[in-house]
Design a protein around this motif. Structure first.
Motif, PDB file in Angstrom:
ATOM      1  N   THR A  72       0.827  -1.210   0.000  1.00 43.27           N
ATOM      2  CA  THR A  72       0.000   0.000   0.000  1.00 43.27           C
ATOM      3  C   THR A  72       0.862   1.262   0.000  1.00 43.27           C
ATOM      4  O   THR A  72       0.486   2.280  -0.584  1.00 43.27           O
ATOM      5  CB  THR A  72      -0.921  -0.003   1.238  1.00 43.27           C
ATOM      6  OG1 THR A  72      -1.735  -1.184   1.215  1.00 43.27           O
ATOM      7  CG2 THR A  72      -1.814   1.226   1.293  1.00 43.27           C
ATOM      8  N   ALA A  76      -0.520   3.048  -3.326  1.00 50.26           N
ATOM      9  CA  ALA A  76      -1.446   4.121  -2.947  1.00 50.26           C
ATOM     10  C   ALA A  76      -0.714   5.418  -2.633  1.00 50.26           C
ATOM     11  O   ALA A  76      -0.782   6.386  -3.381  1.00 50.26           O
ATOM     12  CB  ALA A  76      -2.286   3.679  -1.752  1.00 50.26           C
ATOM     13  N   ASP A 166      -9.089   6.906   0.832  1.00 52.06           N
ATOM     14  CA  ASP A 166      -9.532   5.924  -0.150  1.00 52.06           C
ATOM     15  C   ASP A 166     -10.081   6.598  -1.404  1.00 52.06           C
ATOM     16  O   ASP A 166      -9.814   6.170  -2.533  1.00 52.06           O
ATOM     17  CB  ASP A 166     -10.543   4.950   0.453  1.00 52.06           C
ATOM     18  CG  ASP A 166     -11.717   5.620   1.120  1.00 52.06           C
ATOM     19  OD1 ASP A 166     -11.674   6.842   1.384  1.00 52.06           O
ATOM     20  OD2 ASP A 166     -12.710   4.918   1.389  1.00 52.06           O
ATOM     21  N   THR A 182      -8.223  -2.981  -7.505  1.00 54.80           N
ATOM     22  CA  THR A 182      -7.424  -2.477  -6.392  1.00 54.80           C
ATOM     23  C   THR A 182      -8.260  -1.513  -5.570  1.00 54.80           C
ATOM     24  O   THR A 182      -8.700  -0.478  -6.070  1.00 54.80           O
ATOM     25  CB  THR A 182      -6.152  -1.780  -6.911  1.00 54.80           C
ATOM     26  OG1 THR A 182      -5.436  -2.692  -7.742  1.00 54.80           O
ATOM     27  CG2 THR A 182      -5.263  -1.337  -5.766  1.00 54.80           C
ATOM     28  N   TYR A 184      -9.403  -0.201  -1.262  1.00 51.01           N
ATOM     29  CA  TYR A 184      -9.182  -0.212   0.179  1.00 51.01           C
ATOM     30  C   TYR A 184     -10.258  -1.004   0.893  1.00 51.01           C
ATOM     31  O   TYR A 184     -11.456  -0.780   0.669  1.00 51.01           O
ATOM     32  CB  TYR A 184      -9.221   1.211   0.729  1.00 51.01           C
ATOM     33  CG  TYR A 184      -7.868   1.870   0.881  1.00 51.01           C
ATOM     34  CD1 TYR A 184      -6.982   1.451   1.858  1.00 51.01           C
ATOM     35  CD2 TYR A 184      -7.493   2.910   0.056  1.00 51.01           C
ATOM     36  CE1 TYR A 184      -5.750   2.061   2.014  1.00 51.01           C
ATOM     37  CE2 TYR A 184      -6.268   3.538   0.200  1.00 51.01           C
ATOM     38  CZ  TYR A 184      -5.401   3.098   1.188  1.00 51.01           C
ATOM     39  OH  TYR A 184      -4.180   3.707   1.335  1.00 51.01           O
ATOM     40  N   LEU A 251      -4.809  -1.687   1.324  1.00 51.19           N
ATOM     41  CA  LEU A 251      -5.228  -2.019  -0.039  1.00 51.19           C
ATOM     42  C   LEU A 251      -5.346  -3.526  -0.233  1.00 51.19           C
ATOM     43  O   LEU A 251      -4.572  -4.305   0.322  1.00 51.19           O
ATOM     44  CB  LEU A 251      -4.225  -1.498  -1.059  1.00 51.19           C
ATOM     45  CG  LEU A 251      -4.311  -0.053  -1.544  1.00 51.19           C
ATOM     46  CD1 LEU A 251      -3.331   0.134  -2.701  1.00 51.19           C
ATOM     47  CD2 LEU A 251      -5.713   0.345  -1.963  1.00 51.19           C
ATOM     48  N   SER A 253      -5.754  -6.221  -3.711  1.00 50.56           N
ATOM     49  CA  SER A 253      -5.634  -6.229  -5.163  1.00 50.56           C
ATOM     50  C   SER A 253      -5.412  -7.652  -5.649  1.00 50.56           C
ATOM     51  O   SER A 253      -5.245  -8.587  -4.851  1.00 50.56           O
ATOM     52  CB  SER A 253      -4.481  -5.325  -5.620  1.00 50.56           C
ATOM     53  OG  SER A 253      -4.488  -5.168  -7.032  1.00 50.56           O
TER      54      SER A 253
END
Length: 365
Positions: A72, A76, A166, A182, A184, A251, A253
């Motif tokens: 993350t 992110a 997010d 992907t 949160y 996260l 994914s």
């Protein structure tokens, strides 16, 4: 020299246990690699006590969602900051406190946080004490990997964008890059890999004060998860303190989406509508400490007869993403390595094995 007959001989350390399931993938100019094996969930085959037997349950697939944990930090938070720096909304050398209402040491810059040079504690149970404690080390002098630094960077993203983390990540990163899988805290679909057996890792960290001597014990918190962690982020701060959304973890994914992300970063100059290439290059440049760029970890990879630098990041649950800027090389690994009653195989060992496999394939392609 042999030990004396009455000397105590230390027992050998237990061998790490293989993950229940693993997905490995790579995309290069010479070959593609995709491997998927094992199980995404496990079940107990005994009375449920610690150290008991586990058996694979649902199979691992390419479409399985994984708890990215600290991956993350790059997918992110770091990537969102590449965009915000490109838009001149964040200055890397500005005090982080200029973007935050409270909680960041006065002399610490955004760059310091990205380089893990802010002197912050590596970890702190914010579900027991929500305040960011005073630095553990002198800020700006050396690298000390810290979750707290990326918790603060997530707050910088929220402050600058004026929205929740997010939503900001969806608008700045996952939406523009087409990362539909992907997200949160809310993995879509039923195929989610089990992240952990329960909260035992953090409970042990508190009770042993290892690896960080925090002044708390597991008995100080009443909200521990005692059963399998499935579809929830395993990280205690992300789950118990931040509702599954944080700059350091949260996260979920799939491996195909991680490859899409890594491919986009490897072809960063093609995405100049999202970021300025010179800003991306600054994030990719080696920092003052070995193995660390701005947000990204660095690794060496031998491709054919040359050594290139992979940028990426590992996650505690067992995922890693990596890419080689400008070389069209994207790499992803996902596992549920914590699903064992024994000693889990380290994420770095799984990643090293994948890099070695890529090296071998590149020499025979």
């Amino acid at each position: 020299m042999s030990p004396a007959p009455d000397a105590a001989v230390p027992a050998p350390a237990p061998a790490p246990a293989a993950p229940a399931g693993v997905v490995r993938a790579a995309r290069t100019p010479w070959f593609d690699l995709t491997e998927c094996a094992g199980h995404r969930t496990v079940r107990r085959t005994d009375d449920g006590t610690d150290g008991g037997a586990l058996a694979g349950d649902a199979p691992m697939t390419l479409g399985t969602y994984h708890d990215l944990a600290s991956v993350t930090k790059v997918v992110a938070t770091t990537t969102a900051l590449i965009r915000l720096v490109s838009d001149r909304l964040v200055d890397l050398d500005e005090r982080a406190g200029a973007y935050l209402p409270a909680g960041c040491p006065e002399q610490v810059s955004v760059r310091d946080l990205l380089l893990h040079r802010a002197g912050l504690w590596e970890w702190w149970p914010m579900y027991l004490d929500p305040r960011v404690p005073a630095p553990r080390y002198p800020p700006g002098r050396e690298r000390h990997y810290s979750d707290l630094g990326f918790i603060l960077l997530g707050r910088v993203v929220e402050t600058v964008t004026g929205t929740s983390l997010d939503r900001a990540v969806a608008e700045l990163v996952t939406g523009p890059l087409g990362l539909d899988d992907t997200t949160y805290a809310r993995p879509a679909g039923p195929e989610v890999a089990m992240s952990a057996l329960d909260d035992r890792v953090e409970m042990r960290m508190l009770d042993t004060s290892e690896p960080y001597p925090v002044p708390f014990r597991a008995a100080d918190f009443a909200g521990w998860r005692r059963g399998p962690v499935l579809g929830q982020v395993a990280d205690g701060n992300a789950y118990h303190a931040f509702g599954g959304v944080s700059g350091h973890a949260g996260l979920f994914s799939t491996v195909p989406d991680l490859l899409r992300y890594a491919t986009a970063l490897s072809r960063y100059e093609e995405h100049d509508r999202l970021w300025r290439p010179e800003v991306a290059r600054e994030f990719f440049r080696p920092g003052p400490d070995p193995g660390q760029a701005l947000g990204f970890r660095t690794y060496e990879l031998v491709l054919r007869d040359e050594t290139v630098t992979v940028l990426g990041h590992p996650g505690y649950v067992g995922c890693v993403v990596g890419f080689v800027p400008g070389r069209d090389v994207a790499i992803a690994l996902a596992s549920n390595r914590l699903l064992t009653p024994g000693v889990p195989t380290p994420t770095d060992a799984l990643w090293t094995g994948l890099l070695q496999a890529i090296t071998h394939r590149s020499r025979t392609a």
